[in-house]
Design an enzyme around this catalytic site. Structure first.
Site, PDB file in Angstrom:
ATOM      1  N   ASN A   9      88.535  68.974  29.250  1.00 12.28           N
ATOM      2  CA  ASN A   9      88.087  68.240  30.435  1.00 12.28           C
ATOM      3  C   ASN A   9      87.890  66.788  30.019  1.00 12.28           C
ATOM      4  O   ASN A   9      86.900  66.458  29.371  1.00 12.28           O
ATOM      5  CB  ASN A   9      86.774  68.869  30.933  1.00 12.28           C
ATOM      6  CG  ASN A   9      86.152  68.088  32.073  1.00 12.28           C
ATOM      7  OD1 ASN A   9      86.770  67.193  32.643  1.00 12.28           O
ATOM      8  ND2 ASN A   9      84.910  68.428  32.401  1.00 12.28           N
ATOM      9  N   LYS A  11      87.242  64.260  31.813  1.00 11.01           N
ATOM     10  CA  LYS A  11      86.273  63.527  32.656  1.00 11.01           C
ATOM     11  C   LYS A  11      86.845  62.143  33.014  1.00 11.01           C
ATOM     12  O   LYS A  11      88.060  61.993  33.114  1.00 11.01           O
ATOM     13  CB  LYS A  11      84.909  63.449  31.959  1.00 11.01           C
ATOM     14  CG  LYS A  11      84.441  64.835  31.511  1.00 11.01           C
ATOM     15  CD  LYS A  11      83.009  64.894  31.070  1.00 11.01           C
ATOM     16  CE  LYS A  11      82.680  66.318  30.660  1.00 11.01           C
ATOM     17  NZ  LYS A  11      81.278  66.486  30.262  1.00 11.01           N
ATOM     18  N   HIS A  98      81.966  71.736  38.406  1.00 12.13           N
ATOM     19  CA  HIS A  98      81.405  71.219  37.156  1.00 12.13           C
ATOM     20  C   HIS A  98      79.989  70.707  37.432  1.00 12.13           C
ATOM     21  O   HIS A  98      79.722  70.146  38.496  1.00 12.13           O
ATOM     22  CB  HIS A  98      82.288  70.095  36.602  1.00 12.13           C
ATOM     23  CG  HIS A  98      81.881  69.714  35.210  1.00 12.13           C
ATOM     24  ND1 HIS A  98      80.813  68.883  34.971  1.00 12.13           N
ATOM     25  CD2 HIS A  98      82.348  70.090  34.000  1.00 12.13           C
ATOM     26  CE1 HIS A  98      80.661  68.760  33.662  1.00 12.13           C
ATOM     27  NE2 HIS A  98      81.572  69.484  33.054  1.00 12.13           N
ATOM     28  N   GLU A 100      78.467  68.152  36.552  1.00 11.36           N
ATOM     29  CA  GLU A 100      78.386  66.730  36.906  1.00 11.36           C
ATOM     30  C   GLU A 100      78.710  66.520  38.383  1.00 11.36           C
ATOM     31  O   GLU A 100      78.146  65.654  39.038  1.00 11.36           O
ATOM     32  CB  GLU A 100      79.324  65.917  35.996  1.00 11.36           C
ATOM     33  CG  GLU A 100      78.749  65.829  34.580  1.00 11.36           C
ATOM     34  CD  GLU A 100      79.778  65.720  33.470  1.00 11.36           C
ATOM     35  OE1 GLU A 100      80.947  65.393  33.731  1.00 11.36           O
ATOM     36  OE2 GLU A 100      79.391  65.979  32.310  1.00 11.36           O
ATOM     37  N   GLU A 170      78.621  76.760  31.300  1.00  8.99           N
ATOM     38  CA  GLU A 170      78.277  75.501  30.641  1.00  8.99           C
ATOM     39  C   GLU A 170      76.805  75.183  30.858  1.00  8.99           C
ATOM     40  O   GLU A 170      76.436  74.605  31.892  1.00  8.99           O
ATOM     41  CB  GLU A 170      79.121  74.358  31.212  1.00  8.99           C
ATOM     42  CG  GLU A 170      80.614  74.559  31.063  1.00  8.99           C
ATOM     43  CD  GLU A 170      81.349  73.237  31.121  1.00  8.99           C
ATOM     44  OE1 GLU A 170      82.078  72.926  30.158  1.00  8.99           O
ATOM     45  OE2 GLU A 170      81.172  72.490  32.100  1.00  8.99           O
ATOM     46  N   GLY A 176      77.565  67.382  26.449  1.00 13.34           N
ATOM     47  CA  GLY A 176      77.559  66.003  25.969  1.00 13.34           C
ATOM     48  C   GLY A 176      76.322  65.639  25.158  1.00 13.34           C
ATOM     49  O   GLY A 176      76.085  64.472  24.882  1.00 13.34           O
ATOM     50  N   SER A 216      79.246  70.843  24.240  1.00 10.35           N
ATOM     51  CA  SER A 216      79.254  70.405  22.834  1.00 10.35           C
ATOM     52  C   SER A 216      80.006  71.366  21.920  1.00 10.35           C
ATOM     53  O   SER A 216      79.623  71.573  20.761  1.00 10.35           O
ATOM     54  CB  SER A 216      77.830  70.161  22.325  1.00 10.35           C
ATOM     55  OG  SER A 216      77.205  69.151  23.094  1.00 10.35           O
TER      56      SER A 216
HETATM   57  P1  PGA Z   1      81.160  68.419  26.222  1.00 10.80           P
HETATM   58  O1  PGA Z   1      81.482  68.690  27.774  1.00 10.80           O
HETATM   59  O2  PGA Z   1      82.128  69.255  25.428  1.00 10.80           O
HETATM   60  O3  PGA Z   1      81.356  66.943  26.037  1.00 10.80           O
HETATM   61  O4  PGA Z   1      79.735  68.844  25.997  1.00 10.80           O
HETATM   62  C1  PGA Z   1      81.853  69.952  28.238  1.00 10.80           C
HETATM   63  C2  PGA Z   1      82.113  69.892  29.729  1.00 10.80           C
HETATM   64  O5  PGA Z   1      81.335  69.220  30.433  1.00 10.80           O
HETATM   65  O6  PGA Z   1      83.074  70.486  30.239  1.00 10.80           O
END
Ligand code: PGA
Length: 254
Positions: A9, A11, A98, A100, A170, A176, A216
């Site tokens: 992803n 983003k 997601h 976010e 997640e 992140g 992460s």
């Molecule tokens: P990350 O994000 O690997 O940077 O923690 C995962 C995601 O949001 O899909």
């Protein structure tokens, strides 16, 4: 045997030239080193999709997905991108729900149920994200929280439709942050998600549904996470922006 899947992803990262470069690197390295039994998906920003689909033409190891789609079919929805548009450029997958999108753009379970429908109508495979915030985990309410997310956005589907859905767990506190869920925390939630799917769709359908871990996930911890019986791969944010790291994760199934 369930499908093994690693999805990147990206983003809101990378300009178009940078994105094409990253996609080419991933495609080339996966062609040389990618295990044959792992489905690899990259999810660039919308405007990268058409050129990246072209870069991916002529090979079938790396597939292309989007990060979102509209809950509406078409019409006066300024700034939105429909599932039909994604299908028309050759996209095969779409991330839906997601955290976010839920947090910063206020997407509700009801909207996500509609987005799932739009995606399935266009024969896109939804990668449906679920996961709890830190305070919910601290209260010990995380299993119920995630199961409710699944019930509200997926349980209207038929068993045939569910067979096209990929789930990504997640935990928001791990996205992140560098703080990964432990292998045990991931496994127990994935098992719970599968048991919840079984209550609605039966054991067989639940056993076939791929459930990815995200938050992460990186080369140093992917192997331990993917070794769990109910963890079928990963949805990778930060580490998917580096082709070498991403492919190391793809190679982390034992
Ligand atoms: P990350 O994000 O690997 O940077 O923690 C995962 C995601 O949001 O899909």
């Amino acid at each position: 045997m369930r499908r093994k899947i690693v999805a990147g992803n990206w983003k809101m990262n990378k300009t178009l030239p940078e994105g094409k470069q990253l996609a080419s690197e991933v495609i080339n390295i996966v062609a040389d080193e990618g295990p044959a039994d792992v489905e690899v998906i990259i999810n660039p920003p919308f405007i990268h999709l058409a050129p990246v689909v072209q870069l991916a033409a002529g090979q079938d190891k790396v597939k292309i997905g989007a990060q979102n789609c509209s809950e509406y079919e078409a019409g006066a929805y300024t700034g939105e991108v429909s599932a039909a548009m994604l299908r028309s450029v050759g996209v095969d997958y779409v991330i839906i729900g997601h955290s976010e999108r839920r947090q910063y753009f206020g997407e509700t379970s009801e909207q996500l149920a509609k987005k799932i429908n739009r995606a399935l109508e266009q024969e896109l495979q939804p990668i449906f994200c679920c996961g709890e915030p830190l305070e919910v985990r601290e209260e010990g309410a995380h299993f119920d929280y995630v199961c409710t997310q699944l019930t509200e956005s997926l349980f209207h589907l038929t068993r045939e439709q569910l067979a096209r859905v990929i789930i990504a767990y997640e935990p928001i506190w791990a996205i992140g942050t560098g703080q990964t869920a432990s292998a045990q925390q991931a496994q127990e939630m994935h098992a719970r998600i599968r048991a919840h799917l079984a209550t609605q769709y039966g054991e067989e359908a639940a056993n076939k549904t791929p459930i990815l871990y995200g938050g992460s996930c990186k080369p140093s911890n992917a192997r331990e996470l993917f070794a769990n019986p109910d963890v079928d791969g990963g949805l990778i944010g930060g580490a998917s922006l580096n082709a070498r790291d991403f492919v190391e994760i793809v190679k982390s199934f034992s």
